[in-house]
Design a protein around this motif. Structure first.
Motif, PDB file in Angstrom:
ATOM      1  N   LEU A  18      32.886  67.368  61.816  1.00 45.73           N
ATOM      2  CA  LEU A  18      33.512  67.087  63.044  1.00 45.73           C
ATOM      3  C   LEU A  18      32.781  67.124  64.052  1.00 45.73           C
ATOM      4  CD1 LEU A  18      36.563  69.726  62.735  1.00 45.73           C
ATOM      5  CD2 LEU A  18      36.727  67.075  62.728  1.00 45.73           C
ATOM      6  N   TYR A  41      30.901  70.213  68.922  1.00 46.39           N
ATOM      7  CA  TYR A  41      30.946  71.147  67.962  1.00 46.39           C
ATOM      8  C   TYR A  41      29.463  71.693  67.665  1.00 46.39           C
ATOM      9  CZ  TYR A  41      35.607  69.474  66.867  1.00 46.39           C
ATOM     10  OH  TYR A  41      36.894  69.425  66.994  1.00 46.39           O
ATOM     11  N   LYS A  94      35.089  73.442  58.805  1.00 49.84           N
ATOM     12  CA  LYS A  94      34.897  72.519  57.857  1.00 49.84           C
ATOM     13  C   LYS A  94      33.306  72.027  57.595  1.00 49.84           C
ATOM     14  CE  LYS A  94      39.037  69.979  59.004  1.00 49.84           C
ATOM     15  NZ  LYS A  94      39.819  68.779  59.736  1.00 49.84           N
ATOM     16  N   SER A 139      33.514  74.554  63.864  1.00 51.50           N
ATOM     17  CA  SER A 139      34.825  74.315  62.918  1.00 51.50           C
ATOM     18  C   SER A 139      34.226  74.762  61.523  1.00 51.50           C
ATOM     19  CB  SER A 139      34.723  72.890  62.626  1.00 51.50           C
ATOM     20  OG  SER A 139      35.332  72.348  61.749  1.00 51.50           O
ATOM     21  N   GLU A 159      47.463  69.951  64.643  1.00 53.79           N
ATOM     22  CA  GLU A 159      47.421  71.396  64.117  1.00 53.79           C
ATOM     23  C   GLU A 159      45.738  71.912  64.679  1.00 53.79           C
ATOM     24  OE1 GLU A 159      47.512  71.464  60.013  1.00 53.79           O
ATOM     25  OE2 GLU A 159      49.789  71.271  59.807  1.00 53.79           O
ATOM     26  N   GLU A 160      44.938  70.939  64.606  1.00 49.56           N
ATOM     27  CA  GLU A 160      43.510  71.533  65.190  1.00 49.56           C
ATOM     28  C   GLU A 160      43.669  72.038  66.632  1.00 49.56           C
ATOM     29  OE1 GLU A 160      39.112  69.713  65.730  1.00 49.56           O
ATOM     30  OE2 GLU A 160      40.583  68.434  64.759  1.00 49.56           O
ATOM     31  N   TYR A 163      42.882  75.457  68.030  1.00 49.04           N
ATOM     32  CA  TYR A 163      41.604  75.944  68.851  1.00 49.04           C
ATOM     33  C   TYR A 163      42.237  76.710  70.083  1.00 49.04           C
ATOM     34  CZ  TYR A 163      38.043  74.518  72.147  1.00 49.04           C
ATOM     35  OH  TYR A 163      37.147  74.650  73.250  1.00 49.04           O
TER      36      TYR A 163
END
Length: 371
Positions: free
Chosen positions: A228, A330, A223, A221, A243-244, A248
């Motif tokens: 996450l 993640y 972010k 990610s 959207e994520e 992906y």
């Protein structure tokens, strides 16, 4: 009915889940589906015309409390799968029987050994190990797909461990757990650090008539590093759940481009009505599996919010193999990275995954009793 002279699927909508039993009869070749006493709201004329391996069918009550559907086979067949699919997203419950073409000798052997295959109620899904007695040939095949590989490293963790290493180690741990159960056969799309294109991964499962395809990945990610974390499960949909998920899927679908592979556009028979019907059924099975997977994982594995997501993943496009993509965590999250590199965590997670997989295939796969 959908299919051709090699493989045919018989589908009947039903208003509730039923226990079924299937068997083969010879002279003439028939497939018998026994049900509890059932009211058939079907025109008697509907079974006069067949398709593929089924020349026609008939139905009705055969004894007090017992009804039957008889499929007339146009050539020798085996029962590849027989199951009842739960209602889903407004669609009714469905009785499904998959038939495959075989030779006369193999068909007669199957008839002689044909003890009706009972598909238990959904509450008994976890009891597959109690049935026992299955030979290796009768065990369904699970294809595990370690994501990325070779020149395609995938995401890179905080400790610089590439995703392709994480996914392969997890696939090997899961394979060991599944094989120890004695309930399924398992094959990996790759056993080492090799690149495999997305279409070839799909083709690998289809050519082997897999009962389930599970692609294993880890995400990253942009972010903040700790924003996450947790696992998620994805199934195929042309409209992404969020959207994520869309982002992906877009990243994963570029795997072949990253590896420098110039693939032609997909020219499969996606517009064919039979293909479309089969694909819709397969996507329903995939959703059922994903829900079982999430239910099992949440017992001991940290999950993201709304862990069952969907998007247009190319690797999940097999029209006849239930498929899901498991995103383990993640690699941009320090805690997730630590767990993904832990052999103890992988083995513990593999046991959870094994329970979900065995539970799924034990119900959706009713193999014929051919030797």
């Amino acid at each position: 009915m959908i299919g051709d002279q090699r493989r045919t699927r018989f589908v009947m909508d039903i208003d509730r889940r039923l226990d079924i039993a299937v068997s083969l009869l010879a002279e003439p070749s028939r497939v018998v589906v026994d049900l509890p006493e059932t009211f058939f709201k079907v025109s008697p004329d509907s079974g006069r015309e067949g398709r593929g391996l089924v020349s026609g069918f008939r139905f009705g009550q055969v004894a007090s409390g017992k009804s039957r559907i008889v499929l007339d086979a146009s050539s020798p067949v085996l029962i590849d799968r027989a199951f009842v699919l739960d209602p889903l997203d407004g669609a009714p419950a469905r009785l499904v029987v998959d038939l495959v073409k075989t030779g006369q000798d193999e068909f007669l052997r199957a008839v002689r050994r044909s003890a009706a295959t009972k598909i238990s109620d959904v509450k008994d899904r976890g009891r597959a190990g109690e049935r026992g007695g299955a030979t290796r040939a009768e065990r369904p095949l699970v294809v595990l797909d370690p994501g990325h590989g070779g020149v395609d490293t995938g995401a890179v963790g905080q400790d610089t461990t590439p995703e392709k290493v994480i996914t392969l180690e997890m696939a090997k741990a899961l394979k060991a757990a599944l094989e120890a159960s004695g309930q399924v056969r398992v094959i990996l799309t790759r056993e080492g650090d090799s690149f495999i294109s997305l279409p070839d991964r799909v083709r690998f499962a289809r050519e082997r008539q897999a009962a389930l395809f599970l692609s294993i990945h880890a995400d990253s990610s942009a972010k903040p590093a700790q924003a996450l974390s947790g696992a998620s499960v994805y199934t195929l949909s042309e409209t992404a759940s969020d959207e994520e998920a869309a982002a992906y899927a877009e990243r994963e679908n570029k795997a072949d481009q990253i590896a420098g592979v110039d693939l032609p556009p997909d020219t499969s028979d996606v517009a064919d009505i039979l293909f479309d019907l089969m694909h819709r059924e397969t996507k329903n099975f995939s959703v059922h599996f994903a829900r079982q997977l999430v239910s099992e994982l949440k017992q001991s594995v940290r999950l993201v919010k709304n862990p069952h997501r969907f998007a247009g993943f190319r690797v999940l496009r097999a029209p006849d193999v239930p498929s899901a993509l498991l995103e383990l965590g993640y690699l941009t999250n320090k805690d997730d990275t630590r767990l993904l590199n832990s052999q103890e965590w992988r083995e513990k997670t593999a046991l959870r995954l094994t329970k979900a997989i065995i539970s799924f295939v034990s119900v959706t796969v009713g193999r014929s009793q051919a030797p």
